[in-house]
Enzyme design. Sequence first.
Site, PDB file in Angstrom:
ATOM      1  N   ASN A  12      39.886 100.824 -37.478  1.00  0.00           N
ATOM      2  CA  ASN A  12      40.985 101.153 -36.558  1.00  0.00           C
ATOM      3  C   ASN A  12      42.012 102.065 -37.236  1.00  0.00           C
ATOM      4  O   ASN A  12      43.208 101.932 -37.046  1.00  0.00           O
ATOM      5  CB  ASN A  12      41.647  99.882 -36.017  1.00  0.00           C
ATOM      6  CG  ASN A  12      42.535 100.115 -34.791  1.00  0.00           C
ATOM      7  OD1 ASN A  12      43.498  99.390 -34.588  1.00  0.00           O
ATOM      8  ND2 ASN A  12      42.239 101.092 -33.981  1.00  0.00           N
ATOM      9  N   ARG A  15      38.618 106.824 -36.122  1.00  0.00           N
ATOM     10  CA  ARG A  15      37.953 107.157 -34.857  1.00  0.00           C
ATOM     11  C   ARG A  15      38.550 106.470 -33.643  1.00  0.00           C
ATOM     12  O   ARG A  15      38.780 107.110 -32.610  1.00  0.00           O
ATOM     13  CB  ARG A  15      36.458 106.832 -34.950  1.00  0.00           C
ATOM     14  CG  ARG A  15      35.751 107.635 -36.027  1.00  0.00           C
ATOM     15  CD  ARG A  15      34.344 107.148 -36.286  1.00  0.00           C
ATOM     16  NE  ARG A  15      34.370 105.821 -36.910  1.00  0.00           N
ATOM     17  CZ  ARG A  15      33.308 105.047 -37.061  1.00  0.00           C
ATOM     18  NH1 ARG A  15      32.135 105.454 -36.626  1.00  0.00           N
ATOM     19  NH2 ARG A  15      33.404 103.877 -37.656  1.00  0.00           N
ATOM     20  N   SER A  16      38.777 105.160 -33.714  1.00  0.00           N
ATOM     21  CA  SER A  16      39.252 104.472 -32.503  1.00  0.00           C
ATOM     22  C   SER A  16      40.676 104.875 -32.114  1.00  0.00           C
ATOM     23  O   SER A  16      40.944 105.011 -30.914  1.00  0.00           O
ATOM     24  CB  SER A  16      39.088 102.957 -32.623  1.00  0.00           C
ATOM     25  OG  SER A  16      39.794 102.420 -33.710  1.00  0.00           O
TER      26      SER A  16
END
Length: 157
Positions: A12, A15-16
């Site tokens: 986290n 990418r997220s």
Amino acid sequence: MAKKILMVCLGNTCRSPIAEAVMLEVVKNAGLSEDWHVDSAAIADWNINCAPEPRALSTMAKHGLSYSNQGRQIQEVDFQEFDYIFGMDESNIKHLQRLAPKNCKAEILLLGDFGLPKNERIIIDPYFDYDDAGFEKAYQQSKIACEAFLKYVLSKK
């Protein structure tokens, strides 16, 4: 009732958060901000309460996306509260499927399955890259996939 999307990657931090910011922008541009809630989380607990990786923040800012959320780890309740939980790669999907309770409400999906060619559907973790090229690629993949996902969902109505 608003639909809820959770973007998930390992930490986290790369990418997220990028996918979360992109999806928020996509629904805003479609005039649907009131209809969608978007968040992100990690499989691992390393980055709880931490800001995203500076290169992720820089990539988002370069594309006019603001971001102020802190890292968090996925919780069992997320599988009931969210309609869609997106993993960025196949390892994320396997972890999510293992973590999901039997009465899971959320659909667990690979973000890259929407709009991306088969050889581009995995959003590779750019954390260990020496530059920001992988972050830009994750942004571009997320943009295509988020737009394609929203179009797909709206076409089902």
